[in-house]
Design a protein around this motif. Structure first.
Motif, mmCIF file in Angstrom:
data_model
loop_
_atom_site.group_PDB
_atom_site.id
_atom_site.type_symbol
_atom_site.label_atom_id
_atom_site.label_comp_id
_atom_site.label_asym_id
_atom_site.label_seq_id
_atom_site.Cartn_x
_atom_site.Cartn_y
_atom_site.Cartn_z
ATOM 1 N N ASP A 1 16.072 30.744 41.814
ATOM 2 C CA ASP A 1 15.412 30.439 40.431
ATOM 3 C C ASP A 1 14.950 31.679 39.954
ATOM 4 O O ASP A 1 14.099 31.563 39.004
ATOM 5 N N ASP A 2 15.337 32.955 40.278
ATOM 6 C CA ASP A 2 14.746 34.194 39.773
ATOM 7 C C ASP A 2 15.278 34.454 38.388
ATOM 8 O O ASP A 2 16.573 34.380 38.328
ATOM 9 N N GLU A 3 14.662 34.656 37.635
ATOM 10 C CA GLU A 3 15.225 34.919 36.280
ATOM 11 C C GLU A 3 16.156 36.072 36.076
ATOM 12 O O GLU A 3 16.871 36.395 35.307
ATOM 13 N N ALA A 4 15.753 37.262 37.176
ATOM 14 C CA ALA A 4 16.532 38.084 37.092
ATOM 15 C C ALA A 4 18.323 37.821 37.468
ATOM 16 O O ALA A 4 19.046 38.877 37.250
ATOM 17 N N LEU A 5 18.410 36.558 37.974
ATOM 18 C CA LEU A 5 19.684 36.293 38.183
ATOM 19 C C LEU A 5 20.573 35.583 37.028
ATOM 20 O O LEU A 5 21.596 35.530 36.871
ATOM 21 N N GLU A 6 19.886 35.787 35.680
ATOM 22 C CA GLU A 6 20.268 35.077 34.623
ATOM 23 C C GLU A 6 21.574 35.749 34.205
ATOM 24 O O GLU A 6 22.703 35.074 33.992
ATOM 25 N N PRO A 7 21.729 37.032 34.176
ATOM 26 C CA PRO A 7 22.934 37.887 33.734
ATOM 27 C C PRO A 7 24.215 37.342 34.755
ATOM 28 O O PRO A 7 25.241 37.359 34.255
ATOM 29 N N VAL A 8 23.789 37.074 36.106
ATOM 30 C CA VAL A 8 24.752 36.890 37.130
ATOM 31 C C VAL A 8 25.353 35.770 36.858
ATOM 32 O O VAL A 8 26.312 35.261 36.879
ATOM 33 N N TRP A 9 24.511 34.540 36.410
ATOM 34 C CA TRP A 9 25.055 33.218 36.294
ATOM 35 C C TRP A 9 25.969 33.194 35.415
ATOM 36 O O TRP A 9 26.997 32.784 35.108
ATOM 37 N N GLU A 10 25.218 34.048 33.988
ATOM 38 C CA GLU A 10 26.152 34.064 32.938
ATOM 39 C C GLU A 10 27.634 34.575 33.245
ATOM 40 O O GLU A 10 28.793 33.914 32.380
ATOM 41 N N THR B 1 17.787 22.724 45.045
ATOM 42 C CA THR B 1 16.657 22.042 44.308
ATOM 43 C C THR B 1 15.966 23.117 43.394
ATOM 44 O O THR B 1 15.685 22.892 42.420
ATOM 45 N N ARG B 2 15.709 24.182 43.877
ATOM 46 C CA ARG B 2 15.058 25.328 43.099
ATOM 47 C C ARG B 2 15.833 25.733 42.089
ATOM 48 O O ARG B 2 14.973 25.838 40.857
ATOM 49 N N LEU B 3 17.117 26.008 42.188
ATOM 50 C CA LEU B 3 18.045 26.272 41.116
ATOM 51 C C LEU B 3 18.057 25.006 40.167
ATOM 52 O O LEU B 3 18.051 25.623 38.845
ATOM 53 N N ILE B 4 18.175 24.154 40.440
ATOM 54 C CA ILE B 4 18.127 22.932 39.608
ATOM 55 C C ILE B 4 16.726 22.891 38.632
ATOM 56 O O ILE B 4 16.723 22.760 37.636
ATOM 57 N N LEU B 5 15.742 22.981 39.394
ATOM 58 C CA LEU B 5 14.345 23.007 38.860
ATOM 59 C C LEU B 5 14.232 24.008 37.737
ATOM 60 O O LEU B 5 13.341 24.005 36.702
#
Ligand code: 5CU
Length: 375
Positions: A171-180, A226-230
């Motif tokens: 759920d770390d914001e730093a992973l946003e570019p990775v998910w994208e 669950t943390r990822l969904i939340l």
């Protein structure tokens, strides 16, 4: 070749020779150690990867790295195609400085392991999940470069990922570019546990590997997902495709409780776009559950996102479940022609009440063929 006739294993591991060499070079776990055989006639190698694993570890041999062994296991069990992934703990124990280049080399090794395997029709018998150097302080630019590398390798169809992210979880914001980037490239994320839950929960009685593997692994996946969904990752990245190991652990069983807890929590109630149960229908689950009742239950929970009718839910859920073996883990204790850990999962798929033959074929291979773009 008709996709519905294929048996495709989406949960099958390897320690590539380069990775096994890294494990052999280490004085502490995770490691492969060498010791004299009990009868003193030679030496044997042992694998030590889990927390509190007995210091002698477990037997390890060519079934973990030799491609011929993988193919012979597949032949023995009628498996046409395997989507192979490096086994845990991936690159988690390396330094942020060394992990990126090892990831790139292992991704190239896995591409060659797959691309030089026998093929049939226009398909290879082997495809793979690549590795990302997910460690604290590895810059996003490096992660994106390695996602590009994986996307450019034709036999790599996704990435295998543990639950720690860059050290702070998924759920770390730093992973946003990775998910994208993963969503944009159409790479499937195979989410797999390693750490379990703190071993203090297992008490003092010696129970071998049973508690960490049967409970710790699935609870870890449950918490991470669950943390990822939340955190709204699935709302922000609707094209992201996540495959959960071990049928999603306890997430299906706990999804209504999760939904209720969210509904009653002022901090979280307004955060998500959907009821928590809805997200289950957006995920994929391996069918490594060892029982037809469990598969039926997971299918119903997954299908609930799109139907109120129980048998329709079970049918809809069948489209999100994919056969897996966990090879080379869970070998039989006695020598047998086939592995019980495999036949039990095939029997479970065959035995789910209410599934049509087409739905069973989809769980055996049709869903994987579509998810990984093999048709
Ligand atoms: O038996 C085990 O330790 C394991 C493991 O480490 N990873 C896995 O995928 N299955 C079983």
């Amino acid at each position: 070749m008709a996709a519905r006739k294929l048996l495709i294993d989406v949960h099958t591991h390897v320690y590539l020779p380069r990775y096994a060499s890294v494990l052999r070079s280490r004085p502490t776990a995770p490691r492969i150690l060498s010791r004299p055989t009990p009868n003193g006639s030679g030496t044997e190698e042992r694998l030590v990867i889990l927390e509190n694993e007995p210091s002698g570890g477990r037997p390890v041999g060519p079934q973990y790295w030799d491609r011929d062994e993988k193919l012979s296991f597949m032949d023995k069990h009628g498996i046409d195609i395997s989507i192979v992934s490096t086994a845990n703990p991936w690159l988690d124990f390396l330094s942020p400085a060394e992990a990126p280049s090892i990831a790139e080399s292992l991704n190239a090794d896995l591409e060659s392991y797959c691309s030089t395997a026998p093929s049939f029709s226009s398909l290879s018998r082997l495809y793979g999940f690549g590795l990302l150097p997910l460690l604290p302080s590895v810059p996003a630019s490096v992660l994106l470069r390695i996602i590009d590398q994986i996307a450019s390798l034709p036999h790599l169809k996704g990435v295998i990922m543990g639950t720690r992210g860059l050290g702070k979880g998924l759920d770390d914001e730093a992973l946003e570019p990775v998910w994208e980037a993963l969503a944009r490239e159409g790479l499937v994320v195979f989410l797999h546990p390693h750490y379990g839950i703190p071993s203090s929960e297992w008490g003092e009685r010696e129970n071998g590997h049973v508690l960490p593997l049967a409970l710790g692994f699935p609870f870890e996946t449950t918490i991470a997902t669950t943390r990822l969904i939340l955190s709204g990752v699935l709302d922000r990245h609707p094209a992201l495709r996540l495959l959960l190991a071990h049928s999603g652990g306890a997430l299906p069983q706990l999804s209504s409780r999760l939904a209720s807890c969210i509904d009653h929590d002022p901090l979280v109630a307004a955060r998500l776009r959907h009821d928590a149960r809805w997200y289950l229908g957006r995920l994929w689950f391996d069918a490594v559950a060892y029982g037809r009742e469990e598969l039926a239950f997971v299918a119903e929970c997954v299908g609930r996102a799109d139907s109120y009718d129980k048998s329709h839910q079970r049918a809809l859920g069948a489209a999100r479940l994919l056969f897996g073996t966990d090879h080379p883990f869970f070998p039989p204790l006695q020598d047998t022609e086939t592995w019980h850990s495999v036949t039990e999962n095939l029997e479970a798929i065959a035995g789910v009440e209410g599934w049509s033959e087409e739905e069973r074929e989809n769980v055996r291979g049709g869903n994987a063929a579509r998810l990984f773009g093999l048709v």
